[in-house]
Enzyme design. Sequence first.
Site, PDB file in Angstrom:
ATOM      1  N   SER B 154       0.840  -1.191   0.000  1.00 28.66           N
ATOM      2  CA  SER B 154       0.000   0.000   0.000  1.00 28.66           C
ATOM      3  C   SER B 154       0.884   1.252   0.000  1.00 28.66           C
ATOM      4  O   SER B 154       1.737   1.393  -0.868  1.00 28.66           O
ATOM      5  CB  SER B 154      -0.935  -0.047   1.208  1.00 28.66           C
ATOM      6  OG  SER B 154      -2.027   0.792   1.027  1.00 28.66           O
ATOM      7  N   ASP B 320      -8.003  -6.799  -5.120  1.00 28.51           N
ATOM      8  CA  ASP B 320      -7.724  -5.452  -4.606  1.00 28.51           C
ATOM      9  C   ASP B 320      -8.327  -4.418  -5.545  1.00 28.51           C
ATOM     10  O   ASP B 320      -7.936  -4.311  -6.698  1.00 28.51           O
ATOM     11  CB  ASP B 320      -6.195  -5.280  -4.525  1.00 28.51           C
ATOM     12  CG  ASP B 320      -5.770  -3.978  -3.857  1.00 28.51           C
ATOM     13  OD1 ASP B 320      -6.634  -3.100  -3.636  1.00 28.51           O
ATOM     14  OD2 ASP B 320      -4.571  -3.856  -3.551  1.00 28.51           O
ATOM     15  N   HIS B 353      -7.463  -5.706  -0.714  1.00 28.83           N
ATOM     16  CA  HIS B 353      -6.189  -5.014  -0.537  1.00 28.83           C
ATOM     17  C   HIS B 353      -5.392  -5.530   0.675  1.00 28.83           C
ATOM     18  O   HIS B 353      -4.187  -5.735   0.601  1.00 28.83           O
ATOM     19  CB  HIS B 353      -6.502  -3.517  -0.377  1.00 28.83           C
ATOM     20  CG  HIS B 353      -5.311  -2.647  -0.211  1.00 28.83           C
ATOM     21  ND1 HIS B 353      -4.346  -2.512  -1.179  1.00 28.83           N
ATOM     22  CD2 HIS B 353      -4.915  -1.865   0.827  1.00 28.83           C
ATOM     23  CE1 HIS B 353      -3.412  -1.668  -0.751  1.00 28.83           C
ATOM     24  NE2 HIS B 353      -3.727  -1.272   0.454  1.00 28.83           N
ATOM     25  N   ASP B 354      -6.069  -5.719   1.791  1.00 26.21           N
ATOM     26  CA  ASP B 354      -5.390  -6.100   3.029  1.00 26.21           C
ATOM     27  C   ASP B 354      -4.815  -7.511   3.023  1.00 26.21           C
ATOM     28  O   ASP B 354      -4.174  -7.921   3.996  1.00 26.21           O
ATOM     29  CB  ASP B 354      -6.335  -5.968   4.235  1.00 26.21           C
ATOM     30  CG  ASP B 354      -6.171  -4.618   4.922  1.00 26.21           C
ATOM     31  OD1 ASP B 354      -5.307  -3.838   4.479  1.00 26.21           O
ATOM     32  OD2 ASP B 354      -6.897  -4.353   5.898  1.00 26.21           O
TER      33      ASP B 354
END
Lengths: 213, 389
Positions: B154, B320, B353-354
């Site tokens: 990120s 994501d 995303h995580d």
Amino acid sequence: MTDTPSQLPAHDEASIRVDLQLVADQIKADSRVLDVGCGDGMLLAHLRDTKHVDGRGLELSMARVSSAVREGLAVIQGDLEADLKHYPADAFDYVILSQTLQATHNPKEVLEGLLRLGTHAVVSFPNFGHWKVRLALLLTGRMPSTPTLPESWYDTENIHLCTIKDFLSLVDELGVTIEAGFALDGNGQKRSYKATGWLANLFSEQALFVLRH
Amino acid sequence: MSVLDTSSDNALAPRLTLEGPLVLQSGVSLSPVTIAYQTYGTLNAEKSNAILVCHALTGDQYVAGAHPVSGRDGWWHHVVGPGKVIDTDRYFVIGTNVLGGCMGSTGPKEINPETERPYGLLFPVITIRDMVQAQARLLDQLGIEKLFCVTGGSMGALQTLEWAHRFPERVTAAVPIAGSYRHSAQNIAFDEVGRQAIMADPEWRQGNYLEEGTVPTRGLAVARMAAHITYLSEPALQRKFGRRLQDRENLTYGFDADFQVESYLRHQGSTFVDRFDANSYLYISRAMDYFDLAEENGGNLADAFKDTPVRFCLISISSDWLFPTSESRAIVHALNANAAKVSFVEVESDKGHDAFLLDEPEFHDTLKGFLDGAARTVGLDDGAQGESA
């Protein structure tokens, strides 16, 4: 980018498949190589370990890209017809396209693209002029299915199959030089294309050419 | 109430104050600049085994081990540790709290020496480049000339790219994970929602909440809730919560957290405010918005990596939607234009995303394989293990 055929025997556990070995034999040590459709990177790893080659790879299948990257290889996921254009001209000494040309949408553009990126293109493909292919079509009246080309017409990725003669005519049209040519029989035994002459188109299951722009 | 009183104690040591001011991208000269950092493992005699791990928007220097404020495991404990993917028996791992952060580095909640009060909105706007310049200066002072690897997910990926762009000679390998070369309109839009939520909280007091003894917990919690949704994926949310109700049999026909997903987000919001500073959130999210490596290079991203000697491994997550695979692929194309050494894998995961923070075997195998390969080529083999053990 299709699966490379696994029918060809390897010499032994420690070496790579004979068709890959033949490709490897064409590559000079310490050169810069792009392997297009590199699979899990077996050839690139071999070239790195035996010839100290600075290699890159492009592969469509994410699973195979993952295995290649896990081997520490510089391999990216991508499609050759979409992604080759991003590379600069003359970035490599050799660009390898192994058993994939026949699966591309525009083989002519692909060949031109390979020779833009590299001084040499090493191209191998299944020979659709092999006598078993000819005979199968003649006798059965159906699309040939051979050990080298086992898929049915409706599920094969090989949309642009050609014979050795076809390939040579395209090469001639492109005006590039053939540095070396090999014909391979069903056991993966190679012969120089020149030595076998026109018989190669009848008796070779596969062919490999080293082109130079 | 906040437990974020980190300015006066040594809980967040070590910290290092940079020698001389830091001239920011905006032209402002900031001084003094202090960076809080953590290290794991041992630097070898050749100082060739250092890995800088860059954190995301709300991360910090506590990459592994227990966090002193939250008591929870470090944010990348799945990846960093003895025998893990980034093996601290082999590598010397450095985590820093970014410039503008709130875990001990100079940022809006620290004391402004000119006013002897917290900076608040007097803190200058910072950029990803400024964060990286501060890290580089920290490494100078720690005597680390070259990093074996820079990595992060990120915002950590943005710093990683900035490192490779700005200091190619100081980086052997760069692994930007789930990142991009610039914040998209959608990224900026979500950040703006977060900032507006904070600034709309009356307790924010035009940024002077520390002096006025208030905490904009509501605004910061809403910012976190909105952002947290972007870190997940629709299938992951559906699988985890569906439409299940929270501790009740029936709908209440009110605005309580009837649904588990509401309760979950409220919990995410309320725990976040205990460990994060609202103004830091404004500044760091702004830094991400300003990031655009292509724009900085005349609109041509390839020029950001001209003749780069750095070995890259880009990793994206298939689900994501905050930093989609297409962004990583654009970076790969720019690197290809330089015939750079680049590996690129899109990890199949529906966790959004995580996923880069989670236990994802395919991602971990890829990262480990790449690091092993890079280590081999620079002669940093397992022999280093003996020295650092």
